[in-house]
Scaffold this active site. Structure first.
Site, PDB file in Angstrom:
ATOM      1  N   MET A 236       0.821  -1.203   0.000  1.00  0.00           N
ATOM      2  CA  MET A 236       0.000   0.000   0.000  1.00  0.00           C
ATOM      3  C   MET A 236       0.864   1.266   0.000  1.00  0.00           C
ATOM      4  SD  MET A 236      -2.962   1.264  -0.221  1.00  0.00           S
ATOM      5  CE  MET A 236      -3.981  -0.184   0.040  1.00  0.00           C
ATOM      6  N   CYS A 237       2.020   1.219   0.688  1.00  0.00           N
ATOM      7  CA  CYS A 237       2.875   2.398   0.727  1.00  0.00           C
ATOM      8  C   CYS A 237       3.395   2.752  -0.655  1.00  0.00           C
ATOM      9  CB  CYS A 237       4.041   2.184   1.702  1.00  0.00           C
ATOM     10  SG  CYS A 237       5.075   0.761   1.314  1.00  0.00           S
ATOM     11  N   THR A 238       3.664   1.724  -1.479  1.00  0.00           N
ATOM     12  CA  THR A 238       4.127   1.963  -2.846  1.00  0.00           C
ATOM     13  C   THR A 238       3.009   2.556  -3.688  1.00  0.00           C
ATOM     14  OG1 THR A 238       5.694   0.124  -2.699  1.00  0.00           O
ATOM     15  CG2 THR A 238       5.099   0.886  -4.912  1.00  0.00           C
ATOM     16  N   SER A 241       2.386   6.299  -2.304  1.00  0.00           N
ATOM     17  CA  SER A 241       3.439   7.321  -2.258  1.00  0.00           C
ATOM     18  C   SER A 241       4.490   7.224  -3.343  1.00  0.00           C
ATOM     19  CB  SER A 241       4.151   7.268  -0.884  1.00  0.00           C
ATOM     20  OG  SER A 241       3.221   7.379   0.164  1.00  0.00           O
TER      21      SER A 241
END
Length: 331
Positions: A236-238, A241
């Site tokens: 999810m961070c990829t 962001s």
């Protein structure tokens, strides 16, 4: 002049063969049999071979059972299911049921050969059954435009063999659990008469597999989950962001933007709705432009949203052929 006559001769020869075979729309009567029709089946039912089971006894009874009694359930009428239905019908299995909850999409037509452009939007099970019944004399394919979960034990208990052409591990596990629940035991040993063999298989690109599962006797699907390739998920961070791939942009639109904006009201994202896919595609393009990422296409968007597995027609044919070979081992 001779070259010009060749196509006409070929056409007449095909017409003569068709008339001789008496293909009459699939109705079971005396007109749907002809000399030598089952010679290819008799070759492995009426003689032993290197792969036959030690208890197998060659004879004419197996062919009669196949033609008159044996009931087969095919789950899935997609790329693999079309091949399976064709192979089974041409090999003499006449009592076939097919279950599929999906409808035909134009993207199916390049490999799911039982369907035509006019069939787009119709249930796969219905169209597949109509096609086979109209082409194979004496064969009766009964369609079910439903989920496998819509049927109870009595439905599954009527079949001698179940063949899966599924692309979902969840559906496979449900079917596996159903067949195990049908088992009855005597002194802790499964009663052979309660065992319904499950022939499972799948394809992904140029890779595929097929195997026979005897519930209560061999390793089942739940016992061998590690054999299935893991589903691709992105951190999810990829996605939020640091997107680097076009798939990251599509997932951003699907997972984060869709629930936030609710572009079509409270209705969830429908992978079969062109308007929904178009919305995700446009948002993904905007996200890709922001991070200088190329490669976002409508087709890729549809594949990511629907979790479409790459399919190759020749791979489906090979795996379906392997499954059909397992039938000969079974008998």
């Amino acid at each position: 002049m001779a070259d010009a006559e060749e196509p006409e001769k070929k056409r007449r020869r095909i017409e003569d063969l068709t008339e001789k075979m008496a293909v009459d729309g699939g109705h079971m009567d005396t007109g749907c049999e002809w000399d030598g029709r089952w010679n290819h089946v008799r070759k492995f039912l009426e003689r032993s071979g290197p792969f036959t089971h030690p208890d197998f006894e060659p004879g004419t009874e197996s062919l009669q059972f196949l033609l008159e009694t044996c009931k087969i359930l095919v789950i899935g009428a997609g790329g693999l299911g079309c091949e399976l239905l064709k192979d089974l019908a041409l090999s003499g299995f006449r009592l076939i049921h097919v279950v599929d909850m999906d409808t035909i999409d134009v993207s199916n037509l390049n490999r799911q050969f039982l369907f035509r452009p006019k069939d787009v939007g119709r249930p796969k099970a219905d169209v597949a059954a109509e096609f086979v019944n109209s082409r194979i004399p004496g064969c009766e394919v009964i369609p079910h435009f439903k989920k496998i979960q819509d049927f109870d034990e009595s439905f599954y208990r009527q079949f001698h063999i179940i063949v899966c052409g599924l692309d979902s591990i969840i559906a496979r596990r449900w079917m596996n659990g159903m067949l195990i629940s049908l088992l009855s035991y005597e002194d802790g040993v499964p009663d052979p008469s309660s065992i319904i063999p499950l022939i499972d298989g799948g394809t992904e690109g140029f890779k595929g597999n097929a195997r026979v599962i005897l519930p209560g006797m061999t390793a089942c699907i739940d016992c061998t989950l590690e054999l299935y390739p893991p589903q691709i998920n992105f951190p999810m961070c990829t996605i939020a962001s640091m997107p680097r791939l076009p798939e990251h942009c599509i997932e951003y639109a699907r997972i984060l933007q869709w629930p936030k904006e609710n572009p079509f009201g409270d209705s969830g994202l429908d992978g079969d709705n062109p308007e929904h896919i178009q919305w995700v595609f446009e948002r993904a393009q905007e996200r890709a432009a922001e991070f200088n990422i190329t490669g976002v296409t409508y087709r890729l968007t549809q594949g990511v949203v629907k979790r479409i597995i790459p399919a190759v027609a020749s791979t489906n044919a090979v795996i379906a052929g392997m499954k059909h070979f397992f039938f000969s081992l079974r008998h």
